[in-house]
Motif scaffolding. Structure first.
Motif: not given
Ligand code: SF4
Ligand code: SF4
Ligand code: FES
Ligand code: FES
Lengths: 158, 238
Positions: A55-57, A59-60, A63-65
């Motif tokens: 999940p953290s990947h 979410f990352g 939120t990166f774009y």
């Protein structure tokens, strides 16, 4: 079938078309946003489970774009370009004026859900800086007055 | 099987190393220490901090030693006035990026950023400092993260992914806004995937991830990734 279920069916199809491949995460998030309008945590959890990704990947990446929206946008959307050219030409002051007028911050919507304020990176219209988008209309060489006027107009129209 | 080797010069010293070795490793194996921050033995290279920049003859560019492989005939310089200036600048930028007040930090005297600053003689910060007020999460039973001290080296992410194997941690957002998150940006105490193994606290170079109530001097264990990688080969079984 409720509206949400039919969205879920569409999403499932998209993921299936990509063979639930982890490497297709970006395309799938892109489509998911088209289908749902935004990506909330429940949806991201669902996707991370289906693609078997941490999940953290997910979410990352989401939120990166700045393209991806994690909050439900309001009925009307004002997007300010915060790219270098627009920033230098005063896009930030315009956005501040909108923030003050409607008492919301960037990334937020008014409590009645009518207006959302978003920011993006350069949208490739630097020659017309500062550019602010109100719903589908791109306002070139924007000023506080023009933008506030335009927002009033679209809000009045609902 | 004969491994192909490469011969090059580092600070005038002729060295021969296996092909594919990074400049950093080639230097280290020959007793030449290049300053590093994000790099950690046992984890994949990241190349984010730019502390390890070196010069290579014939190029005006600077190269991060931790991710640049050696090549035959290369002439590498690891110490020069220009490099020291760059390294000082990199340290100052890291200090300016977030809230670093050594005197009140759990890692005071056991911080890699602080000791690099001392080594390089950084006694002031030229850039305007961002006094950030990011969230401090102490919801976990004993692990704490103060994101204001994080230098985004990604060591904790890599150890959690590559050594512990659970990938609880990742980064959200990007650039100066980037922050370490747990699962879907949950509070650490609510993380389903974290095994509470403490490896992240062990490798954090600064005082960003630490163990509540335990002195950092006892809880840091920077060799953990290298140690586990080595043990995993189970050489005694062969
Ligand atoms: S304690 Fe272990 S599992 Fe939990 S976040 Fe840190 S490295 Fe990952
Ligand atoms: S918390 Fe520590 S180890 Fe993790 S990215 Fe920040 S500084 Fe690096
Ligand atoms: S910076 Fe706004 S369009 Fe390029
Ligand atoms: S140690 Fe090489 S870039 Fe950080």
């Amino acid at each position: 079938m409720s509206k949400d279920d039919s969205r879920r069916v569409m999403l499932e199809k998209v993921m299936k078309d990509h063979g639930y491949q982890e490497s297709a995460l970006l395309e799938i998030l892109h489509k998911a946003q088209e289908i749902y309008g935004y990506l909330d945590k429940e949806l991201l959890m669902d996707i991370s489970g289906s693609l078997n990704l941490p999940p953290s990947h997910v979410f990352g990446v989401a939120t990166f774009y700045s393209f991806f929206k994690l909050k439900r946008p309001g009925q009307h959307i004002v997007t300010g370009c915060m790219g270098t050219a627009c920033y230098v030409k005063g896009a930030d002051e315009i956005m501040q004026a909108v923030e003050r007028e409607y008492n919301i911050k960037r990334g937020e919507s008014t409590p009645d859900g009518k207006l959302s304020l978003l920011v993006t990176r350069c949208i490739g219209a630097c020659a017309m800086a500062p550019t602010i988008i109100v719903d589908d209309e791109v306002i070139a060489k924007a000023t506080k007055e023009i933008v506030l006027q335009k927002i009033k107009q679209v809000l009045g129209g609902t | 099987m004969t491994a192909t080797t490469v011969t090059l010069k580092i600070d005038g010293l002729e060295v021969t190393v296996p092909e594919g070795t990074t400049i950093l490793k080639a230097a280290k194996d020959n007793g030449i220490i290049i300053p590093t921050l994000c790099n950690l033995e046992g984890l994949s290279p990241y190349g984010g901090c730019r502390l390890c920049l070196v010069e290579i003859s014939g190029s005006p560019k600077l190269f991060p030693a931790c991710i640049t492989p050696v090549s035959s005939g290369m002439e590498v310089t690891t110490q020069s006035e220009r490099l020291t200036e760059y390294r000082k600048m990199a340290v100052q930028m890291l200090l300016a990026e977030r809230t670093h007040i050594c005197s009140v930090c759990v890692a005071n005297d056991h911080c890699e950023l602080q000791s690099l600053a001392n080594q390089l003689g950084v006694d002031h910060v030229l850039f305007e400092r961002n006094w950030t007020r990011l969230e401090i999460d102490s919801s976990h039973d004993f692990l704490v993260i103060d994101r204001n001290r994080c230098i985004l080296c990604t060591r904790c992410l890599r150890v959690c992914d590559e050594i512990e194997g659970v990938h609880t941690l990742d980064l959200k957002l990007r650039g100066k806004d980037a922050q370490v998150i747990m699962d879907l940006d949950e509070h650490w105490g609510n993380s389903c995937s974290c095994t509470s193994c403490r490896k992240c606290a062990k490798v954090c170079p600064v005082g960003a991830i630490y163990i509540e109530g335990e002195p950092v001097s006892h809880t840091k264990h920077k060799d953990i990734a290298e140690f586990i990688t080595e043990r995993r080969q189970r050489k005694w079984k062969q």
